[in-house]
Design a protein around this motif. Sequence first.
Motif, PDB file in Angstrom:
ATOM      1  N   PRO A 192      12.133  47.544  13.633  1.00  0.00           N
ATOM      2  CA  PRO A 192      11.702  48.908  13.976  1.00  0.00           C
ATOM      3  C   PRO A 192      10.351  49.229  13.334  1.00  0.00           C
ATOM      4  O   PRO A 192       9.910  48.573  12.392  1.00  0.00           O
ATOM      5  CB  PRO A 192      12.818  49.777  13.381  1.00  0.00           C
ATOM      6  CG  PRO A 192      13.350  48.973  12.238  1.00  0.00           C
ATOM      7  CD  PRO A 192      13.271  47.541  12.682  1.00  0.00           C
ATOM      8  N   THR A 193       9.711  50.246  13.871  1.00  0.00           N
ATOM      9  CA  THR A 193       8.443  50.709  13.306  1.00  0.00           C
ATOM     10  C   THR A 193       8.734  51.706  12.186  1.00  0.00           C
ATOM     11  O   THR A 193       9.420  52.709  12.400  1.00  0.00           O
ATOM     12  CB  THR A 193       7.580  51.384  14.389  1.00  0.00           C
ATOM     13  OG1 THR A 193       7.306  50.421  15.418  1.00  0.00           O
ATOM     14  CG2 THR A 193       6.280  51.882  13.800  1.00  0.00           C
ATOM     15  N   VAL A 194       8.260  51.383  11.001  1.00  0.00           N
ATOM     16  CA  VAL A 194       8.473  52.248   9.837  1.00  0.00           C
ATOM     17  C   VAL A 194       7.141  52.915   9.495  1.00  0.00           C
ATOM     18  O   VAL A 194       6.150  52.213   9.242  1.00  0.00           O
ATOM     19  CB  VAL A 194       8.988  51.442   8.634  1.00  0.00           C
ATOM     20  CG1 VAL A 194       9.217  52.362   7.441  1.00  0.00           C
ATOM     21  CG2 VAL A 194      10.257  50.686   9.001  1.00  0.00           C
ATOM     22  N   PRO A 195       7.067  54.236   9.488  1.00  0.00           N
ATOM     23  CA  PRO A 195       5.811  54.915   9.167  1.00  0.00           C
ATOM     24  C   PRO A 195       5.291  54.488   7.792  1.00  0.00           C
ATOM     25  O   PRO A 195       6.027  54.453   6.803  1.00  0.00           O
ATOM     26  CB  PRO A 195       6.201  56.401   9.164  1.00  0.00           C
ATOM     27  CG  PRO A 195       7.408  56.472  10.048  1.00  0.00           C
ATOM     28  CD  PRO A 195       8.141  55.193   9.819  1.00  0.00           C
ATOM     29  N   GLY A 196       4.016  54.135   7.745  1.00  0.00           N
ATOM     30  CA  GLY A 196       3.396  53.744   6.485  1.00  0.00           C
ATOM     31  C   GLY A 196       3.792  52.357   6.013  1.00  0.00           C
ATOM     32  O   GLY A 196       3.493  51.993   4.860  1.00  0.00           O
ATOM     33  N   LEU A 197       4.439  51.568   6.861  1.00  0.00           N
ATOM     34  CA  LEU A 197       4.905  50.234   6.453  1.00  0.00           C
ATOM     35  C   LEU A 197       4.676  49.245   7.583  1.00  0.00           C
ATOM     36  O   LEU A 197       4.786  49.575   8.760  1.00  0.00           O
ATOM     37  CB  LEU A 197       6.402  50.280   6.107  1.00  0.00           C
ATOM     38  CG  LEU A 197       6.982  49.032   5.437  1.00  0.00           C
ATOM     39  CD1 LEU A 197       6.603  49.020   3.965  1.00  0.00           C
ATOM     40  CD2 LEU A 197       8.504  49.006   5.583  1.00  0.00           C
ATOM     41  N   GLU A 198       4.354  48.022   7.223  1.00  0.00           N
ATOM     42  CA  GLU A 198       4.251  46.922   8.182  1.00  0.00           C
ATOM     43  C   GLU A 198       5.345  45.921   7.864  1.00  0.00           C
ATOM     44  O   GLU A 198       5.658  45.685   6.695  1.00  0.00           O
ATOM     45  CB  GLU A 198       2.879  46.252   8.098  1.00  0.00           C
ATOM     46  CG  GLU A 198       2.704  45.111   9.101  1.00  0.00           C
ATOM     47  CD  GLU A 198       1.386  44.372   8.927  1.00  0.00           C
ATOM     48  OE1 GLU A 198       1.260  43.252   9.486  1.00  0.00           O
ATOM     49  OE2 GLU A 198       0.494  44.897   8.217  1.00  0.00           O
ATOM     50  N   ALA A 199       5.946  45.347   8.911  1.00  0.00           N
ATOM     51  CA  ALA A 199       7.021  44.386   8.711  1.00  0.00           C
ATOM     52  C   ALA A 199       6.804  43.175   9.605  1.00  0.00           C
ATOM     53  O   ALA A 199       6.288  43.281  10.724  1.00  0.00           O
ATOM     54  CB  ALA A 199       8.386  45.016   9.021  1.00  0.00           C
ATOM     55  N   GLY A 200       7.199  42.007   9.112  1.00  0.00           N
ATOM     56  CA  GLY A 200       7.114  40.771   9.887  1.00  0.00           C
ATOM     57  C   GLY A 200       8.323  39.901   9.598  1.00  0.00           C
ATOM     58  O   GLY A 200       8.867  39.928   8.482  1.00  0.00           O
ATOM     59  N   SER A 201       8.776  39.145  10.577  1.00  0.00           N
ATOM     60  CA  SER A 201       9.940  38.286  10.379  1.00  0.00           C
ATOM     61  C   SER A 201       9.755  36.994  11.163  1.00  0.00           C
ATOM     62  O   SER A 201       8.958  36.914  12.096  1.00  0.00           O
ATOM     63  CB  SER A 201      11.225  38.992  10.831  1.00  0.00           C
ATOM     64  OG  SER A 201      11.182  39.273  12.223  1.00  0.00           O
ATOM     65  N   PHE A 219      16.595  48.668   9.004  1.00  0.00           N
ATOM     66  CA  PHE A 219      17.108  49.789   9.786  1.00  0.00           C
ATOM     67  C   PHE A 219      16.973  51.093   9.006  1.00  0.00           C
ATOM     68  O   PHE A 219      16.857  51.103   7.768  1.00  0.00           O
ATOM     69  CB  PHE A 219      18.569  49.546  10.186  1.00  0.00           C
ATOM     70  CG  PHE A 219      19.494  49.293   9.030  1.00  0.00           C
ATOM     71  CD1 PHE A 219      20.271  50.319   8.496  1.00  0.00           C
ATOM     72  CD2 PHE A 219      19.596  48.023   8.457  1.00  0.00           C
ATOM     73  CE1 PHE A 219      21.127  50.091   7.432  1.00  0.00           C
ATOM     74  CE2 PHE A 219      20.459  47.786   7.400  1.00  0.00           C
ATOM     75  CZ  PHE A 219      21.217  48.814   6.886  1.00  0.00           C
ATOM     76  N   SER A 220      17.025  52.179   9.750  1.00  0.00           N
ATOM     77  CA  SER A 220      16.832  53.492   9.155  1.00  0.00           C
ATOM     78  C   SER A 220      18.139  54.043   8.596  1.00  0.00           C
ATOM     79  O   SER A 220      19.209  53.865   9.182  1.00  0.00           O
ATOM     80  CB  SER A 220      16.281  54.456  10.203  1.00  0.00           C
ATOM     81  OG  SER A 220      16.217  55.775   9.686  1.00  0.00           O
ATOM     82  N   LEU A 221      18.010  54.735   7.450  1.00  0.00           N
ATOM     83  CA  LEU A 221      19.140  55.445   6.861  1.00  0.00           C
ATOM     84  C   LEU A 221      18.982  56.958   7.009  1.00  0.00           C
ATOM     85  O   LEU A 221      19.820  57.721   6.535  1.00  0.00           O
ATOM     86  CB  LEU A 221      19.268  55.091   5.373  1.00  0.00           C
ATOM     87  CG  LEU A 221      19.615  53.636   5.057  1.00  0.00           C
ATOM     88  CD1 LEU A 221      19.582  53.406   3.551  1.00  0.00           C
ATOM     89  CD2 LEU A 221      20.983  53.284   5.625  1.00  0.00           C
ATOM     90  N   GLY A 222      17.888  57.374   7.661  1.00  0.00           N
ATOM     91  CA  GLY A 222      17.623  58.801   7.805  1.00  0.00           C
ATOM     92  C   GLY A 222      16.967  59.350   6.557  1.00  0.00           C
ATOM     93  O   GLY A 222      16.877  58.678   5.509  1.00  0.00           O
ATOM     94  N   ALA A 223      16.468  60.550   6.634  1.00  0.00           N
ATOM     95  CA  ALA A 223      15.861  61.233   5.488  1.00  0.00           C
ATOM     96  C   ALA A 223      14.741  60.384   4.884  1.00  0.00           C
ATOM     97  O   ALA A 223      14.594  60.298   3.662  1.00  0.00           O
ATOM     98  CB  ALA A 223      16.900  61.580   4.426  1.00  0.00           C
ATOM     99  N   ASP A 224      13.964  59.739   5.735  1.00  0.00           N
ATOM    100  CA  ASP A 224      12.823  58.937   5.297  1.00  0.00           C
ATOM    101  C   ASP A 224      13.245  57.804   4.350  1.00  0.00           C
ATOM    102  O   ASP A 224      12.514  57.432   3.430  1.00  0.00           O
ATOM    103  CB  ASP A 224      11.771  59.832   4.614  1.00  0.00           C
ATOM    104  CG  ASP A 224      10.389  59.190   4.644  1.00  0.00           C
ATOM    105  OD1 ASP A 224      10.153  58.352   5.542  1.00  0.00           O
ATOM    106  OD2 ASP A 224       9.575  59.508   3.760  1.00  0.00           O
ATOM    107  N   ARG A 225      14.403  57.272   4.585  1.00  0.00           N
ATOM    108  CA  ARG A 225      14.888  56.110   3.827  1.00  0.00           C
ATOM    109  C   ARG A 225      15.156  54.959   4.799  1.00  0.00           C
ATOM    110  O   ARG A 225      15.668  55.173   5.893  1.00  0.00           O
ATOM    111  CB  ARG A 225      16.189  56.454   3.082  1.00  0.00           C
ATOM    112  CG  ARG A 225      16.037  57.497   1.977  1.00  0.00           C
ATOM    113  CD  ARG A 225      15.387  56.869   0.750  1.00  0.00           C
ATOM    114  NE  ARG A 225      15.323  57.803  -0.353  1.00  0.00           N
ATOM    115  CZ  ARG A 225      16.222  57.882  -1.339  1.00  0.00           C
ATOM    116  NH1 ARG A 225      17.264  57.073  -1.308  1.00  0.00           N
ATOM    117  NH2 ARG A 225      16.075  58.751  -2.311  1.00  0.00           N
TER     118      ARG A 225
END
Length: 429
Positions: A192-201, A219-225
């Motif tokens: 997923p796209t995480v604001p302010g973060l880059e990810a690669g796998s 994955f997202s946990l909500g509340a910007d986590r």
Amino acid sequence: MGRSSHCPGHRPDGEQAVEATDVAFTVLLEDSAEELYEQAPCGYLSTLMDGTIAKINTTLLEWLGLSRQEVVGRMRFSDLLTVGGKLYHETHFAPLLQMNGEVSGVALDIRATDGQRMPVLVTSKVKTSDDGGPMLVRTTVFDARDRRAYETELLRGRREAEEARRQAEVDRERLQEALAVLQQSLLPAELPTVPGLEAGSYYHTASPDLLGGDFYDLFSLGADRWAFFLGDVCGKGPQAAAVTSLVRHTLRAAALHDQDPVTVLTTLNTVLHERYTSGDPRYCTAVFGILHPGGDHVGVHLASGGHPSALIQRADGTAHYLPTPDGMLIGALPQAQFTSARTRLSPGDTLLLYTDGLTEARTGPKRELYGDDALRAFVSEQPAKGPQALVTALAGLLAGFDDGLDDDTALLALGVPAPLPTLASDDLT
């Protein structure tokens, strides 16, 4: 005077044996050479030099279903053959016989009156006169039906083996496709796209015929986590895939209930140990963490259970491990201890998680383990261009191991993008 050791009229066994041998020899002497020729277990015929049959034995006549009157002086040897056999006789057999005076063991087919074909082995030899001139050709014909049946069976077996091999290749391709689909189902289709973060796998499969037990997720946990994990289930194949699926779903569910990394791994340990406490024990190693984006950095809180330490590439080009000592295997014991650690990712920093297929690859002439130090040195040599660039470089490294890489390898890299360079006012004009 002593009495004889045998009764009157009775001869010793030795004398009887000699007499029996004499009788048998007498019978052989009285046997007719003509009868031996006629009733031989193989066919005999003599032909003139033009192929006309001058003499033929009863055995061969019975095979052909013809009478002597129909054959002698009326037919040539090639007339007894099938169309294909006759063609071969005229183009190969007869010329060789003329040149060499003898041809041995040639496979042909003779044609009976009922239309049946009979495979035979033919040997012909030219008889010459005292002055060396050719007189006639003597030919012996052996029944090759058993041999032909054997050859046919061998050919059938070869065809069946070839078909089985072809079908096995098709089945193997289908299996590999199915395994690839199943393997992909155990991994996120895309991160997923995480604001302010880059990810690669990246996932490297050591063997396309076996399901690996490596896994990762973000994955997202909500509340910007955001939560992430990466791990390795012991073993390969369908059982390892089943455990992998259980581990992924358990980690996701546990993280939604309690976001503390140690608590999440403890929950997973309980589930695995209870599920596989009897029969075939199953366990895994894993790193689980929580991301806290904030301003220009991302806070990281993670815990490890028996897994290699995470490696951090800093924006200044240095690389170091984030120690998580004493973390125990997950699922091996009813009670397990897990170690947590915290760090902060600033712009240009990248956190790298990997499975041990990478560091346990065999390299060099001595096939030595690649190892943790070599990995840290490799990462230090790479430009700090973010997670995807680091993953691409590591994928090239894995490909270079060739057959030294005998275990699957999963990579997950998370980082904060470096700020774009600002342009001076002179550059804008």
